[in-house]
Design a protein around this motif. Sequence first.
Motif, PDB file in Angstrom:
ATOM      1  N   GLN A   1       0.837  -1.191   0.000  1.00 60.52           N
ATOM      2  CA  GLN A   1       0.000   0.000   0.000  1.00 60.52           C
ATOM      3  C   GLN A   1       0.872   1.241   0.000  1.00 60.52           C
ATOM      4  O   GLN A   1       1.843   1.339   0.727  1.00 60.52           O
ATOM      5  CB  GLN A   1      -0.904   0.001   1.233  1.00 60.52           C
ATOM      6  N   SER A   2       0.499   2.218  -0.829  1.00 56.43           N
ATOM      7  CA  SER A   2       1.290   3.426  -0.954  1.00 56.43           C
ATOM      8  C   SER A   2       1.044   4.364   0.220  1.00 56.43           C
ATOM      9  O   SER A   2       0.004   4.337   0.861  1.00 56.43           O
ATOM     10  CB  SER A   2       0.943   4.121  -2.268  1.00 56.43           C
ATOM     11  N   GLN A   3       2.024   5.225   0.472  1.00 55.94           N
ATOM     12  CA  GLN A   3       1.873   6.226   1.515  1.00 55.94           C
ATOM     13  C   GLN A   3       1.093   7.438   1.040  1.00 55.94           C
ATOM     14  O   GLN A   3       0.746   8.291   1.854  1.00 55.94           O
ATOM     15  CB  GLN A   3       3.257   6.638   2.021  1.00 55.94           C
ATOM     16  N   ILE A   4       0.866   7.537  -0.252  1.00 53.02           N
ATOM     17  CA  ILE A   4       0.019   8.602  -0.783  1.00 53.02           C
ATOM     18  C   ILE A   4      -1.088   7.964  -1.617  1.00 53.02           C
ATOM     19  O   ILE A   4      -0.873   6.932  -2.252  1.00 53.02           O
ATOM     20  CB  ILE A   4       0.807   9.635  -1.605  1.00 53.02           C
ATOM     21  N   MET A   5      -2.261   8.564  -1.591  1.00 51.04           N
ATOM     22  CA  MET A   5      -3.431   7.969  -2.215  1.00 51.04           C
ATOM     23  C   MET A   5      -4.232   9.020  -2.958  1.00 51.04           C
ATOM     24  O   MET A   5      -4.442  10.125  -2.435  1.00 51.04           O
ATOM     25  CB  MET A   5      -4.312   7.333  -1.143  1.00 51.04           C
ATOM     26  N   GLU A   6      -4.704   8.632  -4.154  1.00 48.51           N
ATOM     27  CA  GLU A   6      -5.534   9.517  -4.942  1.00 48.51           C
ATOM     28  C   GLU A   6      -7.010   9.204  -4.719  1.00 48.51           C
ATOM     29  O   GLU A   6      -7.379   8.071  -4.413  1.00 48.51           O
ATOM     30  CB  GLU A   6      -5.236   9.351  -6.440  1.00 48.51           C
ATOM     31  N   SER A   7      -7.840  10.202  -4.939  1.00 49.37           N
ATOM     32  CA  SER A   7      -9.285  10.005  -4.937  1.00 49.37           C
ATOM     33  C   SER A   7      -9.901  11.076  -5.826  1.00 49.37           C
ATOM     34  O   SER A   7      -9.240  12.064  -6.179  1.00 49.37           O
ATOM     35  CB  SER A   7      -9.851  10.089  -3.523  1.00 49.37           C
ATOM     36  N   GLY A   8     -11.156  10.852  -6.186  1.00 48.80           N
ATOM     37  CA  GLY A   8     -11.895  11.862  -6.940  1.00 48.80           C
ATOM     38  C   GLY A   8     -12.072  11.562  -8.415  1.00 48.80           C
ATOM     39  O   GLY A   8     -12.717  12.337  -9.123  1.00 48.80           O
ATOM     40  N   GLY A   9     -11.536  10.445  -8.894  1.00 53.74           N
ATOM     41  CA  GLY A   9     -11.736  10.095 -10.292  1.00 53.74           C
ATOM     42  C   GLY A   9     -13.156   9.658 -10.556  1.00 53.74           C
ATOM     43  O   GLY A   9     -13.959   9.493  -9.639  1.00 53.74           O
ATOM     44  N   GLY A  10     -13.476   9.465 -11.841  1.00 52.72           N
ATOM     45  CA  GLY A  10     -14.803   9.012 -12.192  1.00 52.72           C
ATOM     46  C   GLY A  10     -15.112   9.262 -13.650  1.00 52.72           C
ATOM     47  O   GLY A  10     -14.225   9.574 -14.445  1.00 52.72           O
ATOM     48  N   LEU A  11     -16.382   9.132 -13.969  1.00 53.76           N
ATOM     49  CA  LEU A  11     -16.879   9.348 -15.331  1.00 53.76           C
ATOM     50  C   LEU A  11     -17.506  10.736 -15.412  1.00 53.76           C
ATOM     51  O   LEU A  11     -18.344  11.092 -14.563  1.00 53.76           O
ATOM     52  CB  LEU A  11     -17.904   8.280 -15.685  1.00 53.76           C
ATOM     53  N   VAL A  12     -17.117  11.496 -16.418  1.00 54.35           N
ATOM     54  CA  VAL A  12     -17.650  12.846 -16.593  1.00 54.35           C
ATOM     55  C   VAL A  12     -17.868  13.089 -18.075  1.00 54.35           C
ATOM     56  O   VAL A  12     -17.157  12.533 -18.922  1.00 54.35           O
ATOM     57  CB  VAL A  12     -16.689  13.889 -15.977  1.00 54.35           C
ATOM     58  N   GLN A  13     -18.846  13.907 -18.392  1.00 55.95           N
ATOM     59  CA  GLN A  13     -19.121  14.246 -19.782  1.00 55.95           C
ATOM     60  C   GLN A  13     -18.138  15.294 -20.288  1.00 55.95           C
ATOM     61  O   GLN A  13     -17.577  16.066 -19.479  1.00 55.95           O
ATOM     62  CB  GLN A  13     -20.545  14.765 -19.919  1.00 55.95           C
ATOM     63  N   PRO A  14     -17.903  15.339 -21.590  1.00 54.28           N
ATOM     64  CA  PRO A  14     -17.035  16.395 -22.141  1.00 54.28           C
ATOM     65  C   PRO A  14     -17.504  17.771 -21.703  1.00 54.28           C
ATOM     66  O   PRO A  14     -18.699  18.064 -21.706  1.00 54.28           O
ATOM     67  CB  PRO A  14     -17.185  16.196 -23.649  1.00 54.28           C
ATOM     68  N   GLY A  15     -16.544  18.600 -21.321  1.00 52.50           N
ATOM     69  CA  GLY A  15     -16.869  19.918 -20.802  1.00 52.50           C
ATOM     70  C   GLY A  15     -17.054  19.958 -19.301  1.00 52.50           C
ATOM     71  O   GLY A  15     -17.154  21.045 -18.714  1.00 52.50           O
ATOM     72  N   GLY A  16     -17.107  18.800 -18.676  1.00 53.93           N
ATOM     73  CA  GLY A  16     -17.313  18.733 -17.237  1.00 53.93           C
ATOM     74  C   GLY A  16     -16.040  18.932 -16.434  1.00 53.93           C
ATOM     75  O   GLY A  16     -14.959  19.173 -16.993  1.00 53.93           O
ATOM     76  N   SER A  17     -16.173  18.835 -15.119  1.00 55.98           N
ATOM     77  CA  SER A  17     -15.058  19.076 -14.206  1.00 55.98           C
ATOM     78  C   SER A  17     -14.930  17.945 -13.203  1.00 55.98           C
ATOM     79  O   SER A  17     -15.908  17.277 -12.872  1.00 55.98           O
ATOM     80  CB  SER A  17     -15.274  20.393 -13.447  1.00 55.98           C
ATOM     81  N   LEU A  18     -13.707  17.765 -12.747  1.00 56.39           N
ATOM     82  CA  LEU A  18     -13.412  16.848 -11.658  1.00 56.39           C
ATOM     83  C   LEU A  18     -12.331  17.460 -10.792  1.00 56.39           C
ATOM     84  O   LEU A  18     -11.486  18.223 -11.278  1.00 56.39           O
ATOM     85  CB  LEU A  18     -12.912  15.492 -12.165  1.00 56.39           C
ATOM     86  N   ARG A  19     -12.336  17.092  -9.530  1.00 58.49           N
ATOM     87  CA  ARG A  19     -11.285  17.519  -8.616  1.00 58.49           C
ATOM     88  C   ARG A  19     -10.659  16.281  -8.005  1.00 58.49           C
ATOM     89  O   ARG A  19     -11.322  15.546  -7.270  1.00 58.49           O
ATOM     90  CB  ARG A  19     -11.833  18.427  -7.523  1.00 58.49           C
ATOM     91  N   LEU A  20      -9.416  16.055  -8.320  1.00 55.83           N
ATOM     92  CA  LEU A  20      -8.685  14.931  -7.757  1.00 55.83           C
ATOM     93  C   LEU A  20      -7.959  15.375  -6.496  1.00 55.83           C
ATOM     94  O   LEU A  20      -7.498  16.509  -6.406  1.00 55.83           O
ATOM     95  CB  LEU A  20      -7.673  14.389  -8.759  1.00 55.83           C
ATOM     96  N   SER A  21      -7.853  14.456  -5.552  1.00 56.51           N
ATOM     97  CA  SER A  21      -7.138  14.734  -4.313  1.00 56.51           C
ATOM     98  C   SER A  21      -6.017  13.730  -4.121  1.00 56.51           C
ATOM     99  O   SER A  21      -6.161  12.555  -4.456  1.00 56.51           O
ATOM    100  CB  SER A  21      -8.091  14.635  -3.114  1.00 56.51           C
ATOM    101  N   CYS A  22      -4.924  14.212  -3.576  1.00 49.74           N
ATOM    102  CA  CYS A  22      -3.789  13.356  -3.214  1.00 49.74           C
ATOM    103  C   CYS A  22      -3.529  13.588  -1.740  1.00 49.74           C
ATOM    104  O   CYS A  22      -3.187  14.709  -1.335  1.00 49.74           O
ATOM    105  CB  CYS A  22      -2.569  13.726  -4.037  1.00 49.74           C
ATOM    106  N   ALA A  23      -3.685  12.551  -0.942  1.00 47.86           N
ATOM    107  CA  ALA A  23      -3.509  12.678   0.499  1.00 47.86           C
ATOM    108  C   ALA A  23      -2.515  11.633   0.990  1.00 47.86           C
ATOM    109  O   ALA A  23      -2.354  10.572   0.388  1.00 47.86           O
ATOM    110  CB  ALA A  23      -4.843  12.511   1.209  1.00 47.86           C
TER     111      ALA A  23
END
Length: 125
Positions: A1-23
């Motif tokens: 298991q890594s000491q840093i982890m991503e979250s916030g991915g997913g499926l989005v339509q063109p033109g949409g937004s996402l916010r990824l987090s690294c903790a």
Amino acid sequence: QSQIMESGGGLVQPGGSLRLSCAASSEFDLGYYAVGWFRQAPGKEREGVAWISNSGNSIKLANSGEGRFTILRDNPGGPVYLQMNNLQPEDTAVYYCAADLSWWTLISGKNVELWGLGTQVTVAS
């Protein structure tokens, strides 16, 4: 298991937004590290997207994200975010968070100390 982890991915339509987090895990202090976001699309090499220094004072964006992506960290030990706006199908990839004590090592993407496991971003209508 890594000491840093991503979250916030997913499926989005063109033109949409996402916010990824690294903790970081509770035992690890991300505050000393420069943090970057990389991505890898199927059949393509991994590429850097955005980087931020440990202090947050230095930021670099790849051409692919100019005007659309923002990288930020609220405080040195806290999460690092990748805000992605106006997403397009070509942004579809697994996005990885990476961290290193060396700014230039992180930007190169080679021999980087820490990598997350990745989070999938899919842009499709």
